[in-house]
Design an enzyme around this catalytic site. Structure first.
Site, PDB file in Angstrom:
ATOM      1  N   ASN A  10     -29.510  30.294 -46.692  1.00 40.94           N
ATOM      2  CA  ASN A  10     -28.525  31.328 -47.015  1.00 40.94           C
ATOM      3  C   ASN A  10     -27.974  31.002 -48.398  1.00 40.94           C
ATOM      4  O   ASN A  10     -27.217  30.049 -48.552  1.00 40.94           O
ATOM      5  CB  ASN A  10     -27.421  31.292 -45.944  1.00 40.94           C
ATOM      6  N   TRP A  11     -28.372  31.799 -49.367  1.00 43.88           N
ATOM      7  CA  TRP A  11     -27.984  31.484 -50.753  1.00 43.88           C
ATOM      8  C   TRP A  11     -26.551  31.911 -51.058  1.00 43.88           C
ATOM      9  O   TRP A  11     -26.028  31.604 -52.131  1.00 43.88           O
ATOM     10  CB  TRP A  11     -28.955  32.147 -51.733  1.00 43.88           C
ATOM     11  N   LYS A  12     -25.935  32.650 -50.171  1.00 47.42           N
ATOM     12  CA  LYS A  12     -24.559  33.137 -50.385  1.00 47.42           C
ATOM     13  C   LYS A  12     -24.459  33.821 -51.758  1.00 47.42           C
ATOM     14  O   LYS A  12     -25.415  34.430 -52.199  1.00 47.42           O
ATOM     15  CB  LYS A  12     -23.558  31.994 -50.225  1.00 47.42           C
ATOM     16  N   HIS A  96     -21.949  36.300 -40.319  1.00 43.04           N
ATOM     17  CA  HIS A  96     -21.667  34.965 -40.850  1.00 43.04           C
ATOM     18  C   HIS A  96     -20.153  34.737 -40.845  1.00 43.04           C
ATOM     19  O   HIS A  96     -19.379  35.673 -41.056  1.00 43.04           O
ATOM     20  CB  HIS A  96     -22.220  34.850 -42.276  1.00 43.04           C
ATOM     21  N   GLU A  98     -18.221  33.654 -42.968  1.00 44.42           N
ATOM     22  CA  GLU A  98     -17.518  34.107 -44.173  1.00 44.42           C
ATOM     23  C   GLU A  98     -17.278  35.612 -44.126  1.00 44.42           C
ATOM     24  O   GLU A  98     -16.266  36.107 -44.614  1.00 44.42           O
ATOM     25  CB  GLU A  98     -18.308  33.683 -45.425  1.00 44.42           C
ATOM     26  N   GLU A 168     -23.018  28.209 -35.841  1.00 43.36           N
ATOM     27  CA  GLU A 168     -22.464  27.555 -37.024  1.00 43.36           C
ATOM     28  C   GLU A 168     -20.982  27.273 -36.805  1.00 43.36           C
ATOM     29  O   GLU A 168     -20.136  28.160 -37.008  1.00 43.36           O
ATOM     30  CB  GLU A 168     -22.609  28.465 -38.246  1.00 43.36           C
ATOM     31  N   GLY A 174     -20.083  23.962 -45.183  1.00 41.56           N
ATOM     32  CA  GLY A 174     -19.712  23.606 -46.548  1.00 41.56           C
ATOM     33  C   GLY A 174     -18.721  22.463 -46.636  1.00 41.56           C
ATOM     34  O   GLY A 174     -18.143  22.214 -47.693  1.00 41.56           O
ATOM     35  N   SER A 214     -23.569  22.234 -42.869  1.00 39.22           N
ATOM     36  CA  SER A 214     -23.870  20.972 -43.552  1.00 39.22           C
ATOM     37  C   SER A 214     -25.187  20.335 -43.113  1.00 39.22           C
ATOM     38  O   SER A 214     -25.277  19.116 -42.957  1.00 39.22           O
ATOM     39  CB  SER A 214     -22.706  19.992 -43.411  1.00 39.22           C
ATOM     40  N   GLY A 235     -26.930  26.331 -46.046  1.00 41.13           N
ATOM     41  CA  GLY A 235     -26.234  26.914 -47.191  1.00 41.13           C
ATOM     42  C   GLY A 235     -26.457  26.078 -48.441  1.00 41.13           C
ATOM     43  O   GLY A 235     -27.465  26.204 -49.127  1.00 41.13           O
ATOM     44  N   GLY A 236     -25.529  25.176 -48.699  1.00 44.46           N
ATOM     45  CA  GLY A 236     -25.551  24.374 -49.928  1.00 44.46           C
ATOM     46  C   GLY A 236     -26.899  23.737 -50.233  1.00 44.46           C
ATOM     47  O   GLY A 236     -27.403  23.844 -51.356  1.00 44.46           O
TER      48      GLY A 236
HETATM   49  P1  PGA Z   1     -23.666  24.840 -45.462  1.00 43.56           P
HETATM   50  O1  PGA Z   1     -23.600  26.402 -45.080  1.00 43.56           O
HETATM   51  O2  PGA Z   1     -25.076  24.383 -45.151  1.00 43.56           O
HETATM   52  O3  PGA Z   1     -23.355  24.791 -46.926  1.00 43.56           O
HETATM   53  O4  PGA Z   1     -22.659  24.150 -44.627  1.00 43.56           O
HETATM   54  C1  PGA Z   1     -24.220  26.903 -43.938  1.00 43.56           C
HETATM   55  C2  PGA Z   1     -23.975  28.383 -43.819  1.00 43.56           C
HETATM   56  O5  PGA Z   1     -22.880  28.837 -44.157  1.00 43.56           O
HETATM   57  O6  PGA Z   1     -24.854  29.154 -43.380  1.00 43.56           O
END
Ligand code: PGA
Length: 251
Positions: A10-12, A96, A98, A168, A174, A214, A235-236
């Protein structure tokens, strides 16, 4: 039952055209193409089309980071399932944390998005997860049960073939804090049990449940060794070719 693993990046709200295409090319190159797994990347909408050209024939799947339930109309700021197909995407991340926390999306809206994705033949990656406060107050399972039940309202057993659930925990996204493999396994097993109750055993056995929060090269192997963890939503670490390359080639 052998479920095909799915590792999703997930590149956000990261990358523009040049660096996004370079990242996608790197991911496609590092995927060793093992047929026991699938790799999905979800770039920002603006570069989905270009990225899909750059990596076509690599076997890497492209997804949107959200999707509307209508094909067109007065929905300012939204992206439709047909637009995603048009740009080369075959999946969409939905619900998600967010989207839920920053943009106020609720379970009813998320359910519409899930059903829209299914109707228009996209793989729906439904995200669920509890906050730290909910975990600490002992409400993890009830929060997840509500999110799963409402998110999948009116979805049929047959349609579940087009659904993946991503667990998640919000406190792990994050933050560098991963759920332990035991915590993640326990929660995944709970979700699978819930799916069996809502649908039937076969649906629960076939459903892929991804862990997100993470995920890094150092923890992917132990997470993937858990019986109910079928993949990861990253994500990251998905923004770095070397890290994501190691994650998709988990052992
Ligand atoms: P993260 O994000 O790997 O940076 O914790 C995961 C996500 O939000 O899908």
């Amino acid at each position: 039952m052998q479920r095909k693993a799915l590792i999703a990046g997930n590149w956000k709200m990261h990358t523009t055209l040049v660096d996004g295409c370079a990242l996608a090319t790197g991911v496609a190159k590092s995927f060793d193409g093992k047929d026991d797994r699938e790799v999905l990347i979800a770039p920002p909408f603006t570069i989905v089309s270009e990225v899909s050209h750059v990596i076509k024939d690599s076997g890497v799947i492209i997804g949107g980071q959200n999707v509307c339930w209508e094909t067109s109309g007065a929905f300012t700021g939204e992206i439709s399932p047909t637009m995603l197909h048009d740009a080369g995407a075959t999946a969409a991340i939905i619900g998600h944390s967010e989207r839920r926390q920053i943009f106020g999306e609720n379970d009813e809206m998320i359910n519409k998005r899930v059903r829209g994705a299914i109707k228009f033949k996209l793989l729906a990656v439904l995200c669920v997860g509890e906050t730290l406060e909910e975990r600490e107050s002992g409400n993890t399972f009830s929060v997840l049960e509500t999110q799963v039940r409402k998110g999948l309202d009116q979805v049929t057993a047959e349609e579940m073939k087009q659904v993946v659930i991503a667990y998640e925990p919000v406190w792990a996204i994050g933050t560098g804090k991963t759920a332990s493999k035991e915590q993640a396994q326990e929660t995944h097993a709970f979700i699978r049990g819930l799916i069996e109750n809502l649908f039937e055993k076969g649906v629960a056995e076939e459903l892929r449940i991804l862990y997100g929060g993470s995920v890094k090269p150092v923890n992917i192997d132990e997470l993937m060794a858990q019986p109910d963890i079928d993949g990861a939503l990253v994500g990251g670490a998905a923004l770095d070719v070397e890290s994501f390359g190691r994650i998709i080639n988990f052992k």
